[in-house]
Design an enzyme around this catalytic site. Structure first.
Site, mmCIF file in Angstrom:
data_model
loop_
_atom_site.group_PDB
_atom_site.id
_atom_site.type_symbol
_atom_site.label_atom_id
_atom_site.label_comp_id
_atom_site.label_asym_id
_atom_site.label_seq_id
_atom_site.Cartn_x
_atom_site.Cartn_y
_atom_site.Cartn_z
ATOM 1 N N ALA A 1 -4.541 7.417 -4.809
ATOM 2 C CA ALA A 1 -3.167 6.956 -4.984
ATOM 3 C C ALA A 1 -3.223 5.444 -5.216
ATOM 4 O O ALA A 1 -3.117 4.642 -4.280
ATOM 5 C CB ALA A 1 -2.334 7.292 -3.755
ATOM 6 N N GLY B 1 0.827 -1.199 0.000
ATOM 7 C CA GLY B 1 0.000 0.000 0.000
ATOM 8 C C GLY B 1 0.857 1.243 0.000
ATOM 9 O O GLY B 1 2.053 1.199 -0.303
ATOM 10 N N ASN B 2 0.263 2.370 0.318
ATOM 11 C CA ASN B 2 1.006 3.629 0.416
ATOM 12 C C ASN B 2 0.426 4.469 1.541
ATOM 13 O O ASN B 2 -0.517 4.054 2.228
ATOM 14 C CB ASN B 2 1.000 4.382 -0.921
ATOM 15 C CG ASN B 2 -0.412 4.665 -1.422
ATOM 16 O OD1 ASN B 2 -1.234 5.248 -0.724
ATOM 17 N ND2 ASN B 2 -0.696 4.225 -2.647
ATOM 18 N N HIS B 3 0.967 5.666 1.715
ATOM 19 C CA HIS B 3 0.608 6.485 2.868
ATOM 20 C C HIS B 3 -0.573 7.434 2.610
ATOM 21 O O HIS B 3 -0.857 8.301 3.437
ATOM 22 C CB HIS B 3 1.813 7.310 3.316
ATOM 23 C CG HIS B 3 2.972 6.485 3.789
ATOM 24 N ND1 HIS B 3 2.898 5.686 4.906
ATOM 25 C CD2 HIS B 3 4.218 6.320 3.276
ATOM 26 C CE1 HIS B 3 4.054 5.077 5.083
ATOM 27 N NE2 HIS B 3 4.885 5.438 4.107
ATOM 28 N N SER B 4 -1.258 7.293 1.503
ATOM 29 C CA SER B 4 -2.376 8.204 1.208
ATOM 30 C C SER B 4 -3.468 8.088 2.270
ATOM 31 O O SER B 4 -3.863 6.985 2.660
ATOM 32 C CB SER B 4 -2.972 7.884 -0.162
ATOM 33 O OG SER B 4 -4.139 8.646 -0.396
#
Length: 403
Positions: free
Chosen positions: A280, A212-215
């Protein structure tokens, strides 16, 4: 959330028996999130007290050009008050006050404030049957409407004289609904349908792990809320996010993976006027997902990845009437890369932000953007809150779809 939330409402009260209903009217506006200030004539005080109105409005009540009870009375600035208001409402509006409004008479503080107001002015007449029907009163109504003032028609009912007929001030709930409906009709995005994507996507490795990502989804959610507040019907396709503040007119469809977001976006895209893809989305996902939790080992773990479907590019190939907006988060050659993405994916505009800008990026409450349209006209905005950035983005879209 009411369309009146955050609005500055100036309520003018004149000397009619219906003035006793105005505290209830003020409460309705305050409950909707509006800021209310009250101006009343001296004769209005015979029917309702300034104390009652200041209590429910949580603001001082104005009735004269100087503060009362002061030895060296301070001037109440009617010009500033008129300019403060987003909406001015005069209720009850007597025949006497309405006639003076129509002919520019300014012999009290309320009338001087009315003549200084630059905002929409509503008036709710309240008078007896014969006064309401009189030719001079009808002429007054016509003059005021010609000025652009908006009349809230009186209703049929029992009047102070004992007669039954037209002239009774509309009830507070009906006045509130009338003002809301009029404002809604003037919203620039009324009748427009929006699709917004927001948040990250999570691509499963096994039942407990993911890529995943930090969005946080804050930017996309702010965009959806801003569009809805201007009258749009909004579907928000939202990846995993802990955010919970949504405008009541936003329909939230939650997804987890890029594939789910792709499918949801394609379901809604044919029916929208504007699509803003702020999510994102993961560029890669594991080629296979383990059925059971992968146990920790001393040797390295190798995960083969494959590209996810490009949601933005696929919508660009399907574009017909839609105004399609993408986002570009860059770290180098920012503007060139964003323009390249705009062209490749057949976008109408792209919103560029850079991780090199302090205060911009994932998880923050602020952002710094450049809005670039398909003519490569670019507009740089300073660092702002994401709510303010969302408003800037929506305003740029409005200026182009209404051109």
């Amino acid at each position: 959330m009411s369309i009146l939330s955050g609005k500055n409402i100036l309520l003018g009260i004149t000397g009619g028996i219906a003035a006793y209903k105005t505290p209830s009217l003020v409460r309705l506006f305050v409950k909707a999130g509006a800021h209310v200030r009250v101006v009343m004539t001296d004769s209005a005080k015979e029917f309702v007290t300034p104390l009652s109105l200041s209590t429910v409005s949580k603001n001082p009540v104005y009735s004269s050009f100087t503060s009362e009870g002061e030895e060296n009375g301070l001037w109440n600035n009617h010009v500033d008050l008129g300019l403060w208001a987003d909406i001015m409402l005069i209720a009850p509006a007597t025949a006497n006050t309405l006639s003076k409004m129509a002919h520019g008479v300014s012999d009290n503080f309320l009338l001087a404030t009315y003549l200084s107001a630059k905002c929409p002015v509503f008036f709710a007449p309240a008078m007896d049957l014969d006064m309401y029907r009189h030719s001079s009163t009808r002429n007054t109504f016509d003059i005021l409407r010609a000025f652009g003032n908006i009349m809230i028609p009186a209703t049929h009912g029992e009047l102070a004289s004992g007669l039954v007929g037209e002239g009774r001030m509309a009830e507070p709930e009906d006045i509130f609904s009338f003002v809301e409906a009029e404002l809604y009709k003037k919203l620039p995005l009324r009748g427009k349908r929006f699709l917004v994507t927001a948040g990250p996507t999570y691509e499963a490795i096994d039942p407990v792990r993911f890529i995943g990502n930090h969005s946080s989804g804050k930017m996309g959610i702010a965009i959806a809320n801003s569009a809805a507040s201007l009258g749009a019907e909004v579907v928000l396709v939202l990846g995993p996010s802990t955010e919970t503040e949504f405008h009541p007119q936003v329909i939230v469809e939650r997804v987890v993976s890029a594939k789910q977001m792709y499918e949801a976006a394609h379901v809604h895209y044919p029916d929208v006027d504007v699509a803003i893809l702020a999510a994102a989305v993961a560029d890669y996902r594991p080629t296979s997902v383990a059925d059971q939790k992968i146990k920790k080992a001393t040797s390295a773990l190798h995960i083969e990845l494959e590209p996810t479907q490009d949601i933005l590019a696929s919508l660009g190939t399907l574009k017909k009437q839609q105004f399609l907006v993408g986002f570009a988060l860059e770290t180098e050659n920012e503007k060139d890369n964003a323009i390249g993405k705009l062209k490749r994916k057949n976008l109408d505009a792209i919103v560029l932000n850079s991780l090199n800008d302090q205060g911009a990026g994932f998880g923050k409450s602020t952002n710094k953007i450049t809005f670039i349209d398909k003519e490569q006209v670019s507009i740089d905005f300073p660092l702002k809150t994401k709510v303010e950035v969302a408003q800037d983005i929506i305003n740029e879209i409005i200026s182009r779809i209404h051109a």
